[in-house]
Design a protein around this motif. Structure first.
Motif, PDB file in Angstrom:
ATOM      1  N   GLU A 165       0.844  -1.030  -0.069  1.00  0.00           N
ATOM      2  CA  GLU A 165       0.076   0.074   0.193  1.00  0.00           C
ATOM      3  C   GLU A 165       0.843   1.437   0.034  1.00  0.00           C
ATOM      4  N   LEU A 166       0.524   2.312  -0.821  1.00  0.00           N
ATOM      5  CA  LEU A 166       1.400   3.472  -0.694  1.00  0.00           C
ATOM      6  C   LEU A 166       0.336   4.478  -0.247  1.00  0.00           C
ATOM      7  N   PRO A 167       0.942   5.672   0.312  1.00  0.00           N
ATOM      8  CA  PRO A 167       0.153   6.718   0.821  1.00  0.00           C
ATOM      9  C   PRO A 167      -0.457   7.503  -0.295  1.00  0.00           C
ATOM     10  N   ASP A 168      -0.007   7.562  -1.540  1.00  0.00           N
ATOM     11  CA  ASP A 168      -0.191   8.506  -2.623  1.00  0.00           C
ATOM     12  C   ASP A 168      -1.200   7.402  -3.349  1.00  0.00           C
ATOM     13  N   ALA A 224       3.741   7.567  -7.707  1.00  0.00           N
ATOM     14  CA  ALA A 224       3.803   6.982  -6.382  1.00  0.00           C
ATOM     15  C   ALA A 224       4.873   5.974  -6.319  1.00  0.00           C
ATOM     16  N   ILE A 225       5.078   5.245  -7.205  1.00  0.00           N
ATOM     17  CA  ILE A 225       6.065   4.302  -7.411  1.00  0.00           C
ATOM     18  C   ILE A 225       7.431   4.623  -7.621  1.00  0.00           C
ATOM     19  N   GLY A 226       7.653   5.565  -8.410  1.00  0.00           N
ATOM     20  CA  GLY A 226       8.970   6.122  -8.909  1.00  0.00           C
ATOM     21  C   GLY A 226       9.438   5.156 -10.162  1.00  0.00           C
ATOM     22  N   CYS A 227       8.395   4.989 -11.216  1.00  0.00           N
ATOM     23  CA  CYS A 227       8.908   4.204 -12.431  1.00  0.00           C
ATOM     24  C   CYS A 227       8.191   5.192 -13.552  1.00  0.00           C
TER      25      CYS A 227
END
Length: 159
Positions: A26-29, A40-43
């Motif tokens: 789970e990501l905050p964004d 959010a992932i940086g990809c």
């Protein structure tokens, strides 16, 4: 670590059942859109495996297309493959058929089996990311993993 929300836990269970050691995070964004997910992932946006549900006409069967986040699906290609006209499914149909809301539809774990088509452009990446049941949950996998867990047909779905 907090337990996953019910929808994300359903995806994690389906991943475990697949036999692959893939992990829902789970990501905050928000990861609701491909651009949001990539940020959010940086990809790259192209590494996002977005799941789009179509509805065949007149049979009303659900069709899942998993495309690179940077691509737009050519509905004519999908119509030729299925032998029926297709339209993008509405939110109620998507939730009824998959058990998930738009913005969090994963490639597996659906309520009913879905005919699945995979964008060949996803195969150029070493790793890709897919939604995992909520607009904040994702999982990382390889394109080969995606083909294996979905049984989807790989093809050119753009243009």
């Amino acid at each position: 670590m907090l337990p996953l929300p019910k929808s994300a836990a359903k995806v994690q269970a389906a991943l475990k059942e697949s036999g692959l050691p893939l992990e829902v995070i789970e990501l905050p964004d928000s990861t609701r859109t491909s651009a949001e997910a990539a940020q959010a992932i940086g990809c790259q946006v192209g590494q996002i495996a977005k799941s789009i549900v179509f509805q065949a006409i007149p049979s009303e069967r659900p069709i899942l297309v998993i495309t690179s986040g940077s691509n737009r699906v050519n509905e004519g290609v999908i119509s030729r493959l299925t032998g029926e006209m297709v339209k993008k499914a509405n939110a109620d149909f998507v939730q009824q058929q998959t058990g998930f809301v738009i913005g969090g539809v994963p490639p597996i774990g659906h309520n009913v089996p879905l005919d699945t088509y995979i964008d060949q452009d996803l195969l150029q990446y070493l790793q890709i990311w897919a939604a995992a049941g909520t607009p904040h949950a994702v999982f990382r996998l390889t394109p080969a993993d995606l083909v294996r867990i979905t049984g989807g047909m790989v093809l050119k779905i753009t243009g």
